[in-house]
Design a protein around this motif. Structure first.
Motif, PDB file in Angstrom:
ATOM      1  N   LYS A  12      -7.184 -10.969   3.574  1.00 14.47           N
ATOM      2  CA  LYS A  12      -8.103  -9.563   3.562  1.00 14.47           C
ATOM      3  C   LYS A  12      -7.998  -9.457   5.024  1.00 14.47           C
ATOM      4  O   LYS A  12      -8.789  -8.205   5.777  1.00 14.47           O
ATOM      5  CB  LYS A  12      -9.576  -9.933   3.784  1.00 14.47           C
ATOM      6  CG  LYS A  12      -9.024  -9.889   1.724  1.00 14.47           C
ATOM      7  CD  LYS A  12     -10.043 -10.670   0.614  1.00 14.47           C
ATOM      8  CE  LYS A  12     -10.374 -10.740  -0.516  1.00 14.47           C
ATOM      9  NZ  LYS A  12     -11.761 -10.945  -1.147  1.00 14.47           N
ATOM     10  N   PHE A  43      -0.373  -7.513   2.908  1.00 16.01           N
ATOM     11  CA  PHE A  43      -0.715  -7.927   3.878  1.00 16.01           C
ATOM     12  C   PHE A  43      -0.982  -9.736   3.484  1.00 16.01           C
ATOM     13  O   PHE A  43      -0.984  -9.943   2.342  1.00 16.01           O
ATOM     14  CB  PHE A  43      -1.962  -7.347   4.329  1.00 16.01           C
ATOM     15  CG  PHE A  43      -2.601  -5.829   4.919  1.00 16.01           C
ATOM     16  CD1 PHE A  43      -1.205  -5.562   6.782  1.00 16.01           C
ATOM     17  CD2 PHE A  43      -1.691  -4.607   4.041  1.00 16.01           C
ATOM     18  CE1 PHE A  43      -1.728  -4.526   6.818  1.00 16.01           C
ATOM     19  CE2 PHE A  43      -1.874  -3.412   4.460  1.00 16.01           C
ATOM     20  CZ  PHE A  43      -1.353  -3.276   5.957  1.00 16.01           C
ATOM     21  N   LYS A  96      -5.721  -7.033   6.455  1.00 11.25           N
ATOM     22  CA  LYS A  96      -5.609  -5.782   6.539  1.00 11.25           C
ATOM     23  C   LYS A  96      -6.500  -5.209   6.711  1.00 11.25           C
ATOM     24  O   LYS A  96      -6.636  -4.030   7.577  1.00 11.25           O
ATOM     25  CB  LYS A  96      -6.589  -5.678   4.599  1.00 11.25           C
ATOM     26  CG  LYS A  96      -6.401  -4.491   4.327  1.00 11.25           C
ATOM     27  CD  LYS A  96      -6.022  -4.638   2.556  1.00 11.25           C
ATOM     28  CE  LYS A  96      -6.592  -3.063   1.985  1.00 11.25           C
ATOM     29  NZ  LYS A  96      -6.165  -3.284   0.570  1.00 11.25           N
ATOM     30  N   ASP A 121       1.011  -0.681  -0.036  1.00  9.61           N
ATOM     31  CA  ASP A 121       0.097  -0.254   0.388  1.00  9.61           C
ATOM     32  C   ASP A 121       0.925   1.177  -0.102  1.00  9.61           C
ATOM     33  O   ASP A 121       2.333   1.000   0.061  1.00  9.61           O
ATOM     34  CB  ASP A 121      -0.945  -0.063   0.932  1.00  9.61           C
ATOM     35  CG  ASP A 121       0.213  -0.083   2.348  1.00  9.61           C
ATOM     36  OD1 ASP A 121       1.124   0.515   2.549  1.00  9.61           O
ATOM     37  OD2 ASP A 121      -1.340  -0.100   3.440  1.00  9.61           O
TER      38      ASP A 121
END
Length: 541
Positions: A278, A275, A281, A269
């Motif tokens: 999911k 990450f 993150k 990012d």
């Protein structure tokens, strides 16, 4: 593959340096040492201990811990300094008063107000979006925000910048292997990781035999294939390159991610974070949204706030927001003061630094056992006064740890630890964190298990977390509490099976406050019984 052995010694007989010089190190295959390792017992080492300050201050001597009190203690402002409220720096004075440790004594009515209360009393509520510290000025023209910036620029920025530079320039090759086990924190015959400075007992890893050749600890291995191979290995391909998840801190081979998860997007990012899932993150984003945002709890003006030390930007020069960094620095120092008030200073033998300061200011290290970059600080405040402090580290959606909790003497036995922990558990559940762990000493183990709903962790359950380096201490019992129904929660890590837990014990309401929750503290045990209350002092360890 290496091992080293350490003989028992008394803290009063030998120094840390002498103890390290007395270590013996052997190279080559460890299979020859297998019998010795099997029969050897962990030996005590010079590990830092924490003792509670048993001198109880009189109620009349209670000194509030506030931003104003910290500025006074550090000679940035003086008690009884005259202050003025203005909507803007050069506008007219709308109210005036004098500084006290617990707030501002208003000149017009004689009442003592918090910073927010003084602004509201002066008619400034909902008129400006500026923080109270930016609208309260001293006679010399400085705002309280200017005072915070003065303190931060004087010491705070240089200290944090030094730590950041040290973290960037440190090398694994400059650090010798640890002299105690990363799991149990005892010495003895240790297996040395060939990828990092960590060391382990064979039994703590659940190994029956000592492996031949190079060996790498769980933290150095890919969380999918359980093997260690990086770009430094001769002839390795792009698929063998390793990525570290910014949240759970586990490592992954690019090839393993592609083969087992079908991951094709490996971009970082805007903050250069990557990450592994999911869930990780989601946890990272959720924590960012919680930071620096006080949450009101109940009708007693209690607020719960999550903080993390503000670090320099990636150019290593400027802070993104000097004002936010200054306030962050002052509040974290307040948290450190509360911990030091509750407990005597403690030094970590490996780094010779203040262990609690390292936690609160997220000191980074290549040695996993003393790498605290992932820790957050939780504050419980009443009005502007700091009451209870806790440290927490969240390893993605799988597990979080809360190793240390401290409550000021004046507010003990009022359920403040309960309030802080309940809100923390609520926020962790919202983030999808499955399990909360903490190291408990025997004197308060019963309180954690019967009143707070924790359970003692078995060896097989502990083995599920070998990839995470919890802050653990000698003589503690690692406890766990399930936060999310794991039958419906998606696991954050690939491969392996997650242990089935029994139902949690009934969550009993009590008014017990735990001064600390780990063996780094000699804690006060506070038992509540029907019709009576007793407080028994814990013995020095």
């Amino acid at each position: 593959m290496h091992c080293k052995s350490q003989t028992s010694s008394s803290p009063g007989q030998v120094s840390t340096n002498a103890m390290r010089e007395g270590l013996t190190r052997c190279s080559g295959s460890l299979s020859k040492s297998g019998d010795d390792l099997e029969t050897s017992q962990p030996s005590p080492t010079l590990v830092s201990r924490k003792r509670v300050r048993h001198m109880a201050p009189r109620l009349s001597q209670h000194h509030p811990k506030t931003i104003l009190s910290w500025l006074m203690d550090n000679n940035v402002v003086l008690p009884r300094d005259k202050v003025f409220y203005r909507r803007r720096r050069h506008s007219r004075n709308l109210a005036n008063g004098r500084l006290r440790r617990d707030g501002i004594n208003c000149s017009c009515c004689g009442n003592v107000f918090t910073l927010n209360g003084f602004v509201n009393h002066a008619g400034g509520a909902n008129i400006t979006d500026m923080k109270p510290v930016a609208t309260i000025f001293l006679g010399d023209g400085r705002s309280l925000l200017d005072c915070q910036l003065q303190a931060f620029r004087g010491k705070g920025m240089s200290r944090i910048m030094r730590q950041a530079r040290s973290a960037r320039t440190s090398s694994l090759h400059d650090i010798q292997n640890d002299y105690i086990c990363s799991v149990c924190h005892y010495g003895g015959e240790l297996i040395l990781c060939d990828g990092c400075p960590s060391s382990f007992h064979k039994s703590c890893l659940g190994l029956k035999d000592v492996p031949d050749g190079n060996w790498f600890c769980p933290s150095c291995c890919c969380a999918i294939c359980n093997r260690c191979k990086s770009r430094e290995d001769a002839g390795c391909s792009a698929d063998d390159h390793v990525l570290r998840c910014n949240q759970c801190e586990r490592k992954y081979h690019i090839g393993c991610l592609r083969r087992t998860r079908g991951v094709t997007n490996l971009e970082r990012d805007h903050k250069m974070n990557w990450f592994c899932s999911k869930m990780c993150k989601k946890v990272s984003v959720g924590l960012s949204e919680l930071l620096e945002k006080p949450r009101r709890l109940g009708p007693d003006n209690l607020t719960w706030t999550l903080l993390k030390c503000v670090k320099p930007d990636y150019n290593g020069v400027n802070f993104l927001d000097d004002e936010a960094a200054a306030e962050n620095y002052v509040r974290l120092n307040l948290a450190l003061d509360v911990m030091h008030e509750c407990f005597e200073p403690v030094k970590e033998p490996y780094t010779s630094s203040d262990l609690i300061e390292d936690l609160i200011f997220n000191r980074r290290s290549e040695l996993n056992r003393v790498n605290f970059q992932g820790f957050y600080t939780v504050l419980l405040e009443k009005d502007d006064e700091l009451i209870t402090v806790a440290t927490v580290r969240i390893y993605g959606g799988k597990v979080a740890e809360v190793p240390l909790v401290g409550t000021r003497f004046h507010y003990r036995r009022l359920g403040m630890c309960r309030i802080l922990m309940d809100e923390l558990e609520k926020r962790l559940k919202e983030l999808g964190v499955e399990t909360l762990v903490l190291p408990a000493v025997s004197s308060v183990l019963n309180t954690w298990t019967t009143s707070f709903g924790f359970k003692k962790m078995t060896d097989s359950e502990r083995s599920q977390f070998l990839g995470y380096t919890f802050l653990d201490f000698q003589g503690t019992v690692m406890c766990q509490k399930r936060l999310v129904d794991i039958t419906s929660a998606d696991s954050n890590l690939p491969g392996g099976s997650w242990h089935n837990f029994e139902d949690d014990a009934n969550h009993q309401l009590d008014e017990v406050d735990l001064v600390g929750s780990s063996a780094v503290f000699d804690i006060l045990r506070e038992d509540t019984t029907e019709g009576s209350e007793t407080v028994a002092e814990g013995q020095s360890r």
